[in-house]
Design a protein around this motif. Structure first.
Motif, PDB file in Angstrom:
ATOM      1  N   GLU A  81      -8.043   2.005  10.007  1.00 43.92           N
ATOM      2  CA  GLU A  81      -8.200   3.301   9.342  1.00 43.92           C
ATOM      3  C   GLU A  81      -6.934   3.690   8.593  1.00 43.92           C
ATOM      4  O   GLU A  81      -7.006   4.290   7.502  1.00 43.92           O
ATOM      5  N   ASP A  84      -6.969   1.663   5.477  1.00 41.06           N
ATOM      6  CA  ASP A  84      -7.955   2.202   4.542  1.00 41.06           C
ATOM      7  C   ASP A  84      -7.450   3.478   3.879  1.00 41.06           C
ATOM      8  O   ASP A  84      -7.663   3.712   2.689  1.00 41.06           O
ATOM      9  N   THR A  85      -6.793   4.331   4.672  1.00 40.79           N
ATOM     10  CA  THR A  85      -6.269   5.581   4.133  1.00 40.79           C
ATOM     11  C   THR A  85      -5.194   5.300   3.096  1.00 40.79           C
ATOM     12  O   THR A  85      -5.170   5.906   2.016  1.00 40.79           O
ATOM     13  N   GLN A  89      -9.251   4.162   0.585  1.00 38.22           N
ATOM     14  CA  GLN A  89     -10.639   3.822   0.838  1.00 38.22           C
ATOM     15  C   GLN A  89     -11.308   4.823   1.771  1.00 38.22           C
ATOM     16  O   GLN A  89     -12.505   4.751   2.009  1.00 38.22           O
ATOM     17  N   ARG A  90     -10.543   5.757   2.271  1.00 36.89           N
ATOM     18  CA  ARG A  90     -11.081   6.814   3.117  1.00 36.89           C
ATOM     19  C   ARG A  90     -10.063   7.944   3.152  1.00 36.89           C
ATOM     20  O   ARG A  90      -8.956   7.820   2.654  1.00 36.89           O
ATOM     21  N   ASN A 118     -14.792   7.425  -1.596  1.00 33.00           N
ATOM     22  CA  ASN A 118     -14.793   7.514  -0.133  1.00 33.00           C
ATOM     23  C   ASN A 118     -13.851   8.580   0.414  1.00 33.00           C
ATOM     24  O   ASN A 118     -13.743   8.736   1.624  1.00 33.00           O
TER      25      ASN A 118
END
Length: 298
Positions: A81, A84-85, A89-90, A118
């Motif tokens: 995560e 991704d952050t 991506q999130r 996202n």
């Protein structure tokens, strides 16, 4: 508890072998044994019973193994995560925005959602003064306001765009073919203004005082389109930024630009100077692309 030694322990139990755990982790067997003993020292109890090549979990070992698997899974998820952050991506972002400004940011909103689908984006509408206070208090990470911002709040302010102020009135109010109007001429005209909580009105009142006259205020409203309607009806002259003038195609109004001095409606980003998330930085970069404003952020 050391995560690394916990990982070595879980892998040893999973494979039921120090040797295979060492091969799996690309370490020496002595290193694995040392780290498992270190974990036992930290826990304060034996975790494995070593009977030749056979390994058996103690009662404490079973508890550590069960929860260790969960902890390591959570760590793996955390790592994913975080990556991704960082890769955008999130993530999530809430941006404070005054109602008068939001019409300028439709292209930014569209570009941001296209570029970062996202990232969950929320726009929180409030007055510029309230947004400034919320950003200063840490309730909002980033917001927008109309300058000048409250100097006592110690905010970082970066001007995004600056627009001239125009006067709107029913046809025949201004001299024929006039395209500009000296500010001092407003002293002789009834005005319809936004309410005093709007930065534009606060700025105008400062200008009235500096020019040495008290304005004839016929009415005030919190809605710019109502000001336009009142100006169109002949109730007074409305003073609005240029972006709103562009939206009046077909309205029965005359528009002249205020000069001497030329007044500016300045829209700015604000933040507290603390850490800016990757999502906030992405928002600033999209705004920079749309508005062409170059700036550095912390």
């Amino acid at each position: 508890m050391d995560i690394r030694s916990l990982r070595y322990f879980v892998e040893t139990v999973r494979l039921s072998s120090f040797t295979q755990a060492a091969e799996s982790l690309h370490l020496t067997q002595s290193t694995i044994s040392k780290m498992v003993r270190q974990l036992e020292d930290e826990v304060g109890a034996q975790l494995l019973v070593r009977d030749g090549r056979k390994l058996t979990l103690t009662d404490t070992g079973r508890v550590v193994y069960q929860h260790g698997q969960e902890m390591l899974a959570n760590m793996r998820q955390l790592t994913l995560e975080v990556r991704d952050t960082q890769a955008l991506q999130r993530g999530s972002l809430t941006v404070g925005i005054p109602p008068m400004i939001n019409v300028l940011f439709t292209p930014v909103l569209k570009a941001f959602r296209t570029r970062y689908p996202n990232i969950s984006l929320t726009l929180q509408e409030d007055t510029g003064q309230q947004i400034e206070r919320k950003v200063a208090a840490g309730e909002l990470e980033i917001g927008m306001t109309v300058l000048p911002a409250d100097p006592e709040l110690d905010l970082v302010t970066v001007t995004i765009a600056s627009y001239p102020i125009w006067a709107l009135a029913e046809p025949g109010t201004f001299q024929k073919n006039r395209t500009s109007l000296p500010f001092k001429s407003l002293a002789n005209l009834p005005l319809v203004l936004l309410k005093d909580e709007f930065a534009l009105t606060r700025s105008l009142r400062q200008q009235f005082a500096q020019a040495g006259f008290t304005p004839q205020i016929a009415a005030q409203s919190g809605q710019w389109d109502w000001l336009v309607a009142m100006a169109s009806a002949g109730l007074g002259v409305a003073l609005l930024p240029e972006p709103f003038i562009r939206r009046l195609a077909g309205e029965p109004l005359e528009a002249v630009r205020i000069i001497e001095p030329e007044l500016a409606w300045q829209v700015a980003h604000i933040w507290s100077g603390r850490y800016l998330s990757h999502a906030a930085r992405a928002w600033l970069e999209v705004c920079q692309d749309i508005f062409g404003t170059r700036f550095e952020h912390a």
